[in-house]
Every structure is written in structure tokens, then in C-alpha cells.
Scaffold this active site. Structure first.
Site, mmCIF file in Angstrom:
data_model
loop_
_atom_site.group_PDB
_atom_site.id
_atom_site.type_symbol
_atom_site.label_atom_id
_atom_site.label_comp_id
_atom_site.label_asym_id
_atom_site.label_seq_id
_atom_site.Cartn_x
_atom_site.Cartn_y
_atom_site.Cartn_z
ATOM 1 N N HIS A 372 0.797 -1.235 0.000
ATOM 2 C CA HIS A 372 0.000 0.000 0.000
ATOM 3 C C HIS A 372 0.820 1.272 0.000
ATOM 4 C CE1 HIS A 372 -4.238 -1.210 0.480
ATOM 5 N NE2 HIS A 372 -3.741 -2.306 0.990
ATOM 6 N N LYS A 563 -9.553 13.860 3.402
ATOM 7 C CA LYS A 563 -8.648 12.710 3.472
ATOM 8 C C LYS A 563 -7.767 12.947 4.678
ATOM 9 C CE LYS A 563 -7.187 13.762 -0.766
ATOM 10 N NZ LYS A 563 -7.069 12.488 -1.474
ATOM 11 N N ARG A 564 -6.977 11.950 5.083
ATOM 12 C CA ARG A 564 -6.040 12.187 6.170
ATOM 13 C C ARG A 564 -5.177 13.417 5.850
ATOM 14 N NH1 ARG A 564 -5.938 8.501 10.664
ATOM 15 N NH2 ARG A 564 -4.008 9.607 11.132
ATOM 16 N N LYS A 569 -0.066 14.625 0.817
ATOM 17 C CA LYS A 569 -1.377 14.888 0.207
ATOM 18 C C LYS A 569 -1.559 16.384 -0.090
ATOM 19 C CE LYS A 569 -3.694 10.892 2.393
ATOM 20 N NZ LYS A 569 -4.446 10.149 1.351
ATOM 21 N N THR A 671 -8.751 6.341 -2.865
ATOM 22 C CA THR A 671 -10.095 5.833 -3.142
ATOM 23 C C THR A 671 -11.105 6.967 -3.022
ATOM 24 O OG1 THR A 671 -10.197 5.142 -0.821
ATOM 25 C CG2 THR A 671 -9.745 3.433 -2.471
ATOM 26 N N LYS A 675 -14.702 7.977 -5.141
ATOM 27 C CA LYS A 675 -16.010 8.300 -4.559
ATOM 28 C C LYS A 675 -16.511 9.632 -5.098
ATOM 29 C CE LYS A 675 -14.257 6.201 -0.354
ATOM 30 N NZ LYS A 675 -13.676 6.570 0.963
#
Ligand SMILES: *Cc1c(COP(=O)(O)O)cnc(C)c1O
Length: 833
Positions: A372, A563-564, A569, A671, A675
């Protein structure tokens, strides 16, 4: 679906506990209220009604659960075991109603009792048994496994405290203990009869058995008991109801009699407390400091219980041990369960007395590993002393695996010592450590990445030598998400429109959404599309108002990044852009900026100071921008607290724009991006993870691409990246930094954001500044595109239409066919009863 139980059915009424009609549901709800909650309707609280309804829904799953187990055993079906330290399953009530197809009947039954279904659905506390994407992926996969009628068990840990609840105080994240079990959990079935013992510490002894074979005996320092807690997971409109089996730790004895008799009561109780501590709390990921003893103990605990359970089930099916790999396949969700390689060997060799070679064949044939992450700091390793003291027998087994493995490498690459050192299961470059990704790779018959780009990078970087040695073992399975939870349940307005437009088969055949292409330019359809989105935005606006007090305009462009919170990110890239927009508006209040509402959400690991500072910056910007008259309400910034599955369900459907702006090469798949796309958001994003495939599916003209590629990123770093140069060369960006440093977003405090500013100017490990100009330019394109409502709506429709690939059903089919060699088993309800 319409095959009802026949045992107790009478001509006049459906049985209360299994009937799917309104009347049966109503009777069962009232029965449960009285028999399980000890309440009568006049005094019942909403929570009492929630419990009564949840038990009524559970009743309906039980016959399915029993028929499912019965059929798997009777047919000797192969079972896929999904081993994961996290399952972020979200609230169960709404999803179970949808999957069973009884949502409208439950609604009607409650209505006759004067109760509103939506209120009850909103009461449920979610089990936060995961950090983010990885745990949610496991949950989406379980939904697909049941829906595709594939025999499966999810194995994990029943944390008493899941991921913390996030509150925002003075702009800072505050962690509050998660109390998901406080009011009871109606979905869980405790199985005290399904329990196993797990050893820790101590030492090993060699002995010769009666047959003259050398055997190893592990004499542990202490033993913990794991008890099964089952959550039934019904598939969508099928009878299959698989199980999520989570292990709860218990002390073997309530106290040690010897210690107790010796008068050491506290020593006796200590062991009990220590045992129960094992499954107490979920570890937040992204913590800079790893090496936690308890975490390794948790991993071994749940893996050992799960493998012992599989051996028990094998016996139940009347199969011999050497058939293990034909009866079970086990997928390792990241390296967290990778100790399974050594534990399965221990069980087969030490306990089942199989020869090593036979045991190794079974182990490798059974296990498969999903990687991952490529981030070096996230690759799990354990220091040898810790490993040795906690799991001495497993370390011996790992040494033996390694010895045999390195012999194989030596044969294949004679004289290549550097390669041996790189590939060894033990990292000997500094203080010795066990490399869990290597253990998982060596002990599995298949290794996969989670998006095409990620798999490619995996083969070129962290697992390169292994891909060289065993190219046939490497696969790609791009992640997916379940359209049941993230469309049918989360976006009922869209679901209804889709039913009417493409037919009601889309939820299990997401490719049908392609039929929407034909309506992309249809003005009447576009109006309906926009009004669905508008209603979702109003719902989010109401939730934003009640959670934060901020009032946002549902007509604005909803630009969302949830998101986290992590530097890779790049939520701070988004924040810098907002500040630049704010500066433009301050300079020229008449500037026409299409109204935008920026929504952020996500938790930071409690020990990750930089991520927490990013949250503080976003809140600082929100505080200023939302109140400055120069902005005149054209920009709104919201940090939505406590992003979790429950909140996600009303956030994704409200987005116009999805922010997927990670540094290329860092996000394995993502992911959240999927969505958003399914729910008609357009993406602004880098060529990272599954963004690459999203863009491929939807076409470049329907995607806002920007930024460096993964190759560019490596090149820029190699050539000596100097982030401050990008600021000096960009007057507007310089202004942004000056404003942050002036204390403008920190109530005058000039020091607060210094670590963030210094880090960006001097290190910027995730190339925020190198991508800044490209990002801002692309955001300008977004604003321009938003002005043309018909064109924007067209792009939105096309995004949903082309999202079929990202159903977790597609991913699970790929695992089933390419990796697990497993087939669906149809469950008939009447068979059992
Ligand atoms: C989907 C999801 C994630 C993963 O989001 P990414 O954008 O892929 O990082 C994290 N948390 C929750 C609650 C989710 O539903």
C-alpha cells in the site's frame, strides 16, 4: 431475495423475525423494544428505537448468515480470508437496509409508529476501526465479496477504542477518545466458544520426539486468549451474508492463583490488565516514531487467532492439513498481518508436525500480499531485540526462511553480495531489523500494488530485486469502492435518477453508467442532474452550519479536499492557493471571482506536528477569509471536523470539484478520488495513483491535470531542488508567504506557522512550491469552466458515466480470478431450514 423463510410461515402473517413486509418489521421492532430494550413505545428514546430497529434488521440477516455458513461447509467451498489490522466499516443500519432491500418497508413500518427512519440512521455511532483509506478499502472489499457471493471472512482486531474523534478548538485539532461501544453494539455477535490462545515472550527448547524428529517447543512468558466477535455482512440483494470476525483479547485466567495465594494480588491482576490491553486501542498511522511493542503484539495476536481459526474450520470441513491452501486463500492487507508467513509455518511445522518443505509450499500457496505504500518511512520494520523478546519462536522461523531464501538468491545471482544484503529479510545496515515487506513478498505466491502507476513504481523501486527474481508473482489490482454505500446509500437523489435513466441494475453493474453519455447534453436531464447536486449541497451546507456555525452558499462551487492530513497529500498547496485568491480580492474587491466554498476535512496523526499545523493554518485562513468584508462572501473556507465514514457520506455527493493533489509517486492509489468521481465531481489532480486511470477513463478534456510527473519529481530532487527560488520568482507567492509570516492568520502570532514556512522554503520534501504555479493556473481553468454551467454539467455527467471501472466489484473479481482462484457460491435460503 424474495425467497422467504418457510418454517413458521402461516397463510395470514409473515414471521416477525424474518418477514420482509411492513407488518412483520413493525411487529419485530415493537417486540425488540420491549424484549431487548425493556421499553414501551410511549417512553422509548430515539436510541431505544434505533436499537429495536437494528435488532429487527439483524434478525433478518441471521437466517442468511446461517444458510451461508451451512452452504460453505456442505459444499466444501474455498474461502477468501481478508487479513487486515483495520476495517473502517462505517455505520451499519442504512447499508444493511439497502443491501437487504427493505429500506422503504422499514420506513413505512416506523411511520406507522410515528418514528422517522432518517433520525434513527443518524444516531448510529460508527466503528472507527481504521485510520483512513486502507481500512475503508477492506470494508468496501467485504461488501463486494458478499454481493458477488464469494465465500469470505474478514479477520481483524476488535479495538475497544478506534480512531479518536477530532474536535477543533482555537483552530487546533484536539483528540477525544472514541467511545463507539458505550451504548452497545447491536451488530456484534460474541462467540465465546470460538477462542484461541496466543503466546508471547519466553524462550524455545529443542527436543527429540518419539519418532526421533527434532522438535522445537516454545515456552512462553505469558499467553493471551482471543475471542471472536462477529459482524454479519449481507450482500446487496443476494442471500449471502459473510462475516467480519474481529478478535478481542482476554486474560487466560481471571487471575493467577499462585501469585494470588502468595499474596501478590497486584501481580496477578497485572497480567490480566496487560492481556486485555492488547486489543484496547487502534494505533494512528503516520506517526513518525514506530517500533511500538504493543503494535507488534496486536499484529501477531490477530494473525495467530485467524490462522488457528482457519485450521479449526478446516477440521470442521473434514479436510486434512495438506489441503489447507485449497480450502483457504488469505490476502494480507499491507504488511500489518505479514507475520502470518512465519505463524502459518509455526502452526504447520510445530503444531501439525508437517515437514518444512511441505509447510512452506502450503504457506506460499495460501498467502498473497497487497502493498500500500512506497513511502520509506511507512515501510514496516521491527528491531531485532524487540522481535526476539516478544516472538522468539517466530524469529527463529524467519531466520530459517531467510537462510533458505538467500541460498536461492545466491544460486541465481552468484557472487552478488550487494543484492543479498538488499533482499535479505533482515536489514543489517545499522541496528538489525526485520523487513516485513520482504517477509510478505517471500512468503506469498502473489504480490500486488493498488493502481497501475503504483505497481509499476513498486516493481522499479522498493521491490525491484523481487520483481527481477519472480516477475510472475507481481500483479496490479487497482482499488475500487462500493457503489452501494457511496452512491445508493449516500446519494439517494442520484440513485433515483440513475434508476430512471439507465435502469436499476447499475449498483451491481457499474459499467451500465456509460448509458449516461447519451444524456450528457440533454438540457432536461442536465436540469435534473443539477438539482440532485444542488440538494446534496444544501444537505452539506446544513451540516457545515451545525458543525461549525459557518454559513455557505449552496450556489457556490464546492471545492473539497477530504482525506487524512499529510504533507504528501498537500492540503497546504490548496491553502496557499486560497491565500493567493484572498490577496487578489483584497487588492481589488471588485474582482470577479466565481463564488467558491473550500471544504477541508481529515484527521492528523496525534504525533504528527506538521500535519496538525496545517490544520491550524486552514482554520486560521478560514477565520480571516470568512469575515473579511473585502471578500464579500465570494470565498468561504470550512474545516469540517471529524471526517469519518458517516460524514463522508454527505460530503462526497456534494462536491463539484475533487482535490487530488498529492506529489506524483506518493499516493499509492487513493479511493476518495473514486467516490468523488462516481458522485459527479470533476477532479483537479496530479498524475498520481488512480488519478492516472480516472483521467484515462474520463478523458483529458474532463479532468484538470497539473503538476510534475513521478519521473519529474525524481529528476527535480536529483538535480538539487531549491524551493525558495520558486518563491523569489513569483511575486504573488512571495506575498502569500509574507502574509502568513506576518501573523495575519494566527491572530498576530508571527511564530505559529514558522515551522511550516521554514520547512517549505528550505526543504519542501513534497515539492509543494515546484507545483504551485501549475496548480494556480489550473485552478483558473476550473473557475472559467464553472462559469459555463451547461458545459460543467456535461463534464460532471461524463465523470459519473465513466466511473464504472472503480467499483470494488471489479477489483474483487480481479483478485478472485487472478490471485485467489475462487468462485462464487449461490446461497439458497430454504436449503438450511
Ligand atoms: C475514502 C476514505 C478515505 C480515503 O481517502 P483518500 O482521499 O483516498 O485518501 C479516508 N477516510 C474516509 C472516511 C474515507 O471514506
Amino acid at each position: 431475495m424474495d425467497e422467504a423463510l418457510t418454517i413458521t410461515s402461516t397463510p395470514c402473517a409473515e414471521p416477525a423475525r424474518s418477514g420482509l413486509g411492513v407488518d412483520a418489521l413493525k411487529r419485530d421492532i415493537v417486540d425488540n423494544l420491549i424484549c431487548l430494550q425493556a421499553r414501551y413505545p410511549e417512553i422509548a428514546t430515539p436510541h431505544d428505537w434505533y436499537m429495536a430497529l437494528a435488532y429487527a434488521v439483524r434478525d433478518r440477516m441471521m437466517a442468511r448468515r446461517v444458510a451461508t455458513t451451512y452452504t460453505y461447509v456442505a459444499r466444501n467451498a474455498k474461502v477468501a480470508c481478508y487479513l487486515s489490522a483495520e476495517f473502517l466499516i462505517g455505520p451499519q443500519l442504512g447499508n444493511n437496509l439497502i443491501n437487504l432491500g427493505i429500506e422503504s418497508n422499514a420506513h413505512a413500518a416506523l411511520q406507522t409508529l410515528g418514528i422517522d427512519l432518517d433520525t434513527l440512521v443518524a444516531i448510529e455511532e460508527e466503528p472507527g476501526l481504521g485510520n483512513g483509506g486502507l481500512g475503508r478499502l477492506a470494508a468496501c472489499y467485504l461488501d463486494s465479496l458478499s454481493t458477488l457471493e464469494i465465500p469470505a471472512i474478514g479477520y481483524g482486531i476488535r479495538y475497544e477504542f478506534g480512531i479518536f474523534d477530532q474536535e477543533i478548538r482555537d483552530g487546533w485539532q484536539v483528540e477525544v477518545t472514541d467511545k463507539w461501544l458505550q451504548k452497545g453494539n447491536p451488530w456484534e455477535i460474541l462467540r465465546p466458544d470460538v477462542a484461541f490462545y496466543v503466546n508471547f515472550g519466553g524462550r524455545t527448547e529443542q527436543e527429540t520426539d518419539a519418532q526421533g524428529h527434532l522438535r522445537v517447543r516454545w515456552i512462553p512468558a505469558y499467553t493471551v486468549k482471543g475471542v471472536a466477535c462477529d459482524t454479519p455482512l449481507p450482500g446487496y440483494r443476494v442471500n449471502t451474508c459473510n462475516t467480519l470476525r474481529l478478535w478481542k483479547s482476554e486474560a487466560v485466567e481471571s487471575f493467577d492463583l499462585q501469585d494470588f495465594n502468595a499474596g501478590d494480588y497486584y501481580e496477578a491482576v497485572h497480567e490480566k490488565v496487560q492481556s486485555e490491553t492488547l486489543s484496547k486501542v487502534l494505533y494512528p498511522n503516520d506517526e513518525p516514531e514506530a517500533g511500538k511493542r504493543l503494535r507488534l503484539a496486536q499484529q501477531y495476536f490477530f494473525v495467530s487467532c485467524s490462522l488457528q481459526d482457519m485450521l479449526r474450520l478446516l477440521e470442521l470441513k473434514g479436510e486434512s492439513v495438506d489441503r489447507f491452501a485449497h480450502v483457504f486463500t488469505a490476502q494480507l492487507n499491507d504488511t500489518h498481518p505479514s507475520i502470518a508467513v512465519a505463524e502459518l509455518m509455526r502452526l504447520l511445522v510445530d503444531e501439525k508436525l508437517l515437514p518444512w518443505d511441505k509447510a512452506w509450499e502450503i504457506t506460499r500457496h495460501t498467502l498473497a500480499y497487497t502493498n500500500h505504500t512506497l513511502l520509506p518511512e511507512a515501510l514496516e520494520t521491527w528491531g531485532l531485540p524487540l522481535f526476539q523478546s516478544l516472538l522468539p519462536r517466530l524469529l527463529e522461523i524467519i531466520y530459517e526462511i531467510n537462510r533458505r531464501f538467500l541460498d536461492e538468491v545466491r544460486l541465481r545471482y552468484p557472487g552478488d553480495d550487494a543484492r543479498l544484503a538488499r533482499m535479505s529479510l533482515i536489514d543489517e545496515s545499522g541496528a538489525k531489523r526485520v523487513r516485513m515487506a520482504h517477509l510478505a513478498t517471500v512468503g506469498s505466491h502473489a504480490v500486488n500494488g493498488v493502481a497501475a502507476l503504483h505497481t509499476q513504481l513498486l516493481e522499479q523501486t522498493v521491490l525491484r530485486d523481487f520483481a527481477d527474481l519472480w516477475p510472475e508473482r507481481f500483479h496490479n489490482v487497482t482499488n475500487g469502492v462500493t457503489p452501494r454505500r457511496f452512491m445508493a446509500l449516500s446519494n439517494p437523489g442520484l440513485a433515483k435518477l440513475l434508476d430512471e435513466t439507465v435502469g436499476d441494475g447499475w449498483a451491481t453493474d457499474l459499467g451500465l453508467l456509460r448509458k449516461l453519455d447519451a444524456y450528457a447534453d440533454d438540457a432536461a436531464f442536465q436540469d435534473r442532474w443539477r438539482s440532485v447536486k444542488r440538494a446534496n449541497k444544501e444537505r452539506l451546507a446544513a451540516n457545515i452550519r451545525s458543525a461549525t456555525g459557518i454559513v455557505v452558499d449552496p450556489a457556490a462551487l464546492f471545492d473539497i479536499q477530504v482525506k487524512r492530513i499529510h504533507e504528501y497529500k498537500r492540503q497546504h498547496l490548496n491553502a496557499l492557493y486560497i491565500i493567493a485568491l484572498y490577496l487578489r480580492l483584497r487588492r481589488d474587491p471588485k474582482l470577479a471571482v466565481p463564488p467558491r466554498c473550500f471544504v477541508f476535512g481529515g484527521k492528523a496523526a496525534p504525533g504528527y506536528a506538521m500535519a496538525k499545523l496545517i490544520i491550524r493554518l486552514i482554520n486560521g485562513v478560514a477565520e480571516v477569509v470568512n469575515h473579511d468584508p473585502a471578500v464579500n462572501g465570494q470565498l468561504k473556507v470550512v474545516f469540517f471536523p471529524d471526517f469519518n465514514v458517516k460524514n463522508a457520506q454527505f460530503i462526497y455527493p456534494a462536491a463539484n470539484l475533487s482535490e487530488q493533489i498529492s506529489t506524483a509517486g506518493k499516493e499509492a492509489s487513493g479511493t476518495g478520488n473514486m467516490k468523488f468521481m462516481m458522485n459527479g465531481a470533476l477532479t483537479i489532480g496530479t498524475l498520481d495513483g488512480a488519478n492516472v486511470e480516472i483521467r484515462e477513463e474520463v478523458g483529458d478534456e474532463n479532468f484538470f491535470l497539473f503538476g510534475l510527473t513521478a519521473d519529474d519529481v525524481e529528476r527535480v530532487k536529483r538535480e538539487g531542488y531549491r524551493p525558495a527560488d520558486y518563491v523569489r520568482a513569483n511575486e504573488e507567492l512571495q506575498g502569500v508567504f509574507d502574509l502568513i509570516s506576518s501573523g495575519h492568520f494566527s491572530r498576530g502570532d508571527r511564530e505559529m506557522f514558522r515551522p511550516l514556512v521554514d520547512n517549505l522554503l528550505n526543504h519542501d520534501p513534497f515539492l509543494v512550491l515546484a507545483d504551485y504555479a501549475a496548480y494556480v493556473a489550473r485552478q483558473q481553468d476550473v473557475s472559467a469552466a464553472w462559469q459555463d454551467s451547461r458545459h460543467w454539467t456535461r463534464m460532471s455527467i461524463v465523470n459519473t458515466a465513466h466511473s464504472g471501472k472503480f467499483s470494488s466489484d471489479r477489483a474483487i473479481r480481479e483478485y478472485s480470478e487472478q490471485i485467489w482462484d475462487i468462485k462464487p457460491v449461490r446461497i439458497a435460503l430454504e436449503q438450511r431450514v
